[in-house]
Structure formats: structure tokens, C-alpha cells
Design an enzyme around this catalytic site. Structure first.
Site, PDB file in Angstrom:
ATOM      1  N   CYS A 106       0.845  -1.199   0.000  1.00 47.32           N
ATOM      2  CA  CYS A 106       0.000   0.000   0.000  1.00 47.32           C
ATOM      3  C   CYS A 106       0.884   1.255   0.000  1.00 47.32           C
ATOM      4  CB  CYS A 106      -0.979  -0.038   1.170  1.00 47.32           C
ATOM      5  SG  CYS A 106      -2.392   1.088   0.942  1.00 47.32           S
ATOM      6  N   HIS A 209      -3.744  -4.927   0.350  1.00 45.08           N
ATOM      7  CA  HIS A 209      -3.230  -5.478   1.613  1.00 45.08           C
ATOM      8  C   HIS A 209      -3.383  -7.001   1.613  1.00 45.08           C
ATOM      9  CE1 HIS A 209      -2.288  -1.885   3.978  1.00 45.08           C
ATOM     10  NE2 HIS A 209      -3.331  -1.310   3.404  1.00 45.08           N
ATOM     11  N   GLU A 211      -1.966  -9.137   3.468  1.00 48.65           N
ATOM     12  CA  GLU A 211      -1.967  -9.675   4.844  1.00 48.65           C
ATOM     13  C   GLU A 211      -3.347  -9.666   5.480  1.00 48.65           C
ATOM     14  OE1 GLU A 211      -0.432  -6.904   3.880  1.00 48.65           O
ATOM     15  OE2 GLU A 211      -1.582  -5.372   4.936  1.00 48.65           O
TER      16      GLU A 211
END
Ligand SMILES: [Mn+2]
Length: 235
Positions: A106, A209, A211
Site C-alpha cells: 500500500c 493489503h 496480509e
């Protein structure tokens, strides 16, 4: 021994400023087989880089100061975190110079692009009004828009080409792509969603993102695996 991945924390101002990290970043490094090391901002960047095999530049709710890419600030540009940006810039420059694998997520991708000489849209809504919504109102652990991946890229070899969708929590995006980098992922509106350096062992940036998507879209673990495996090879 697990490859050691230096993870950059955010800096929150206040009477007692705090360094902090969303644990999903550290958890993703662990799930990908790495050992996360969250470090404070230190002037001794070279010594920090000696401790690690790879670097993860995380995101945050702030913008890279436009002066970093030679532009003056527009009204729609967001708050800055100059101390953090200065540290991460030096860390990135050091990692790139040493061939240390780097993943930017990001805002980390945006800074990677800037460090390589590229520029950003300071605000998509005002500068690219035709672009779709990249600030999803739905939970961030769910995909929000499709992802098109460039055939032949590391990203395509790693996650394939079909059926990909990602979350989206950014109001800025890559404009001019940095030197040596290639745009390899795009939103349905053509906004750059991933960059990589095809000459490097592993220099990758993703605008989404991964994760936060490990449960709803497990292919995202491959992005972190790429960083950890490249870090292991280097060591
Ligand atoms: Mn997006």
C-alpha cells in the site's frame, strides 16, 4: 533458520509518541515462513540491514510528502508522517543498493515507486475522476475490486492470471512508474495495483493489503512467500 524480515512500524504522534504495527503484517510474515523483526526508526540503517534478510515496508494512514517526487502539495493530499517517510526512504535506498529483497505494501509500494524516481497521484478522486472507488466501505478482509495481472511477470507466475480480486484502501496511486520498475497489476480502471523490478531478486510493491486477505483469498500468502523465499536465498 527462518529468514529475518525487517518490518517497519507506524509512528503515532502524541504526548508519548508510539511506534506500533497491525499484527496482521507480522502474522503474514510468520505464515509465509519468515521471522518478523519490528524495529524502531534508527539513524543506523546500515546496521539494521545487517540484521535482516528482507524488508517489508508497511502502509499507513498518511501520504508521502509530494516534495519527495518534485510536486507541490494539492489541497486533497492527506496528512504526512515525515519522520517515518525519511526513515523508510533511507531503509529502502539501503536495501535496494545491497540487493536485499523488498516488499512494499500500500503506502509502502507508493514510497518504493517514489524512491525509484516515480511519482504519485496525490488524490485519485480529484486527479483521476474516472477511476473507480479505491476506498472500500466494506470490511478490509474482503476483496473489493478485480485485479488484472501482466502475463510473464513475477506476480503472474506466482498468483496466476484468473479470478483475482483485492481489497482497496488507498486514495493515492502510482502515476509515473519509477526507474527500473514495471507496472504488473491493474485495477479495472487501469490504476496501477502492483509494480516489480524484473532485474532484481525480489523488489515488489502491491497497492492492496495481502496480509488482510489470507483467509478470504488464500492466494495472497504467495506474495509474502515470495519475499520470504527470496530473503532465504540471499542469506
Ligand atoms: Mn485499489
Amino acid at each position: 533458520v527462518r529468514p529475518k524480515i525487517l518490518v517497519t512500524p507506524d509512528l503515532e504522534a502524541g504526548e508519548w509518541p508510539r511506534l506500533w504495527l497491525k499484527r496482521c503484517y507480522a502474522d503474514a510474515v510468520v505464515r509465509a515462513g519468515g521471522l518478523p523483526l519490528v524495529t524502531p526508526y534508527a539513524a543506523e540503517v546500515a546496521e539494521l540491514l545487517e540484521l535482516c534478510d528482507g524488508v517489508l515496508i508497511t502502509g499507513g494512514a498518511f501520504d508521502v510528502p509530494p516534495g519527495e517526487y518534485g510536486e507541490t502539495r494539492l489541497p486533497a493530499c492527506g496528512p504526512e508522517n515525515p519522520e517515518r517517510t525519511a526513515f523508510e526512504r533511507r531503509l529502502l535506498e539501503g536495501a535496494l543498493a545491497r540487493g536485499i529483497p523488498v516488499l512494499g505494501v500500500c503506502g509502502g509500494m507508493q514510497l518504493l515507486n517514489v524512491v525509484c524516481g516515480g511519482s504519485l497521484y496525490q488524490d485519485l478522486k480529484t486527479q483521476v475522476p474516472a477511476a473507480g472507488d479505491h476506498e472500500q466501505k466494506t470490511p478490509r478482509d474482503r476483496p473489493a475490486h478485480p485485479l488484472a495481472v501482466e502475463a510473464g511477470s513475477w506476480l503472474a507466475r506466482t498468483v496466476g492470471l484468473e479470478g483475482l480480486a483485492v481489497n482497496s484502501t488507498h486514495h493515492q496511486a502510482v502515476n509515473r512508474v519509477g526507474d527500473g520498475l514495471v507496472a504488473v497489476g491493474f485495477g479495472p480502471d487501469g490504476i496501477v495495483e502492483a509494480i516489480e523490478d524484473p532485474r532484481a531478486r525480489f523488489v515488489v510493491g502491491v497497492q492492496w493489503h495481502p496480509e488482510m486477505l489470507l483467509d478470504s483469498a488464500p492466494w495472497n500468502l504467495a506474495v509474502y512467500r515470495g519475499l520470504v523465499e527470496a530473503a532465504g536465498e540471499r542469506r
